[in-house]
Design an enzyme around this catalytic site. Sequence first.
Site, PDB file in Angstrom:
ATOM      1  CB  SER A 143      -0.877  -0.011   1.251  1.00  0.00           C
ATOM      2  OG  SER A 143      -1.483   1.251   1.483  1.00  0.00           O
ATOM      3  CE1 TYR A 156      -3.886  -2.197   5.147  1.00  0.00           C
ATOM      4  CE2 TYR A 156      -3.014   0.017   4.866  1.00  0.00           C
ATOM      5  CZ  TYR A 156      -3.540  -1.143   4.323  1.00  0.00           C
ATOM      6  OH  TYR A 156      -3.703  -1.243   2.963  1.00  0.00           O
TER       7      TYR A 156
END
Length: 252
Positions: A143, A156
């Site tokens: 990401s 995350y």
Amino acid sequence: MSSASFAGRVVLVTGASSGLGAACVRRFAAAGASVYAAARDQARLAEVAASCAELPGEVAFGPLDVAVPASCREAVAAAVEVFGRLDVLVNNAGRHDFRLTAEVTEEQWAHDVAVNLGGAFFCSQAAIPHLLETAGNIVNVASVAGVVGEAYSAAYTAAKHGVVGLTKALAVEHVKAPLRVNCVCPGGMDTPQVHTIEVPEGADFELVMRISAARGFMSADSVAAVVAFLASDDAAAVHGSVQVVDHGHLAG
């Protein structure tokens, strides 16, 4: 559509029941691959497989919970059992939950890291012996949170930075071996997960939306195209790379 052909090759895609994972399944099937789609939701996997019925490739599917190492090993073994080999592993499975860092529990931290980093590690660990036999490759999906910080996403972000590090470590370890390992770092995509985002009470929504570039959210198909390129022979010289795909968000 890319001109790269995956005819005769077997691709395992994790987190394949929706979003980028489903887009990758369709992309590889359109290029002639035999695709093993793995995720927890079998009903949605069946829908993804049905959507590929008219494509040149073949799609099979089965269960996978990337938070469970044994499940990762079983999914790799199932893909090899169904199709007889493995050429590409796409470590796509992940989940992004926004939480105030001060309120994250031990269980939430452990789960976030297991889903977003542990799954990529254990699937790769199980797949590498098969990929070395076929001179195959791994494409990890991290990401933009793997290269910059993201608000209310400590676990995350830490896990996705870990995916980038895992990619580089595996690439160096196998620099003399017939295995390529690369990573894609998508920005905001128009996927089902985006439409179910829950922001914690008291959070600054402007900070949450920093993942979105001025051009808006990307389609999952546009990111799947980059995944397919990295997995193809067209990227034969690309090894250990971290490809940001974010509509120019990090360019400024």
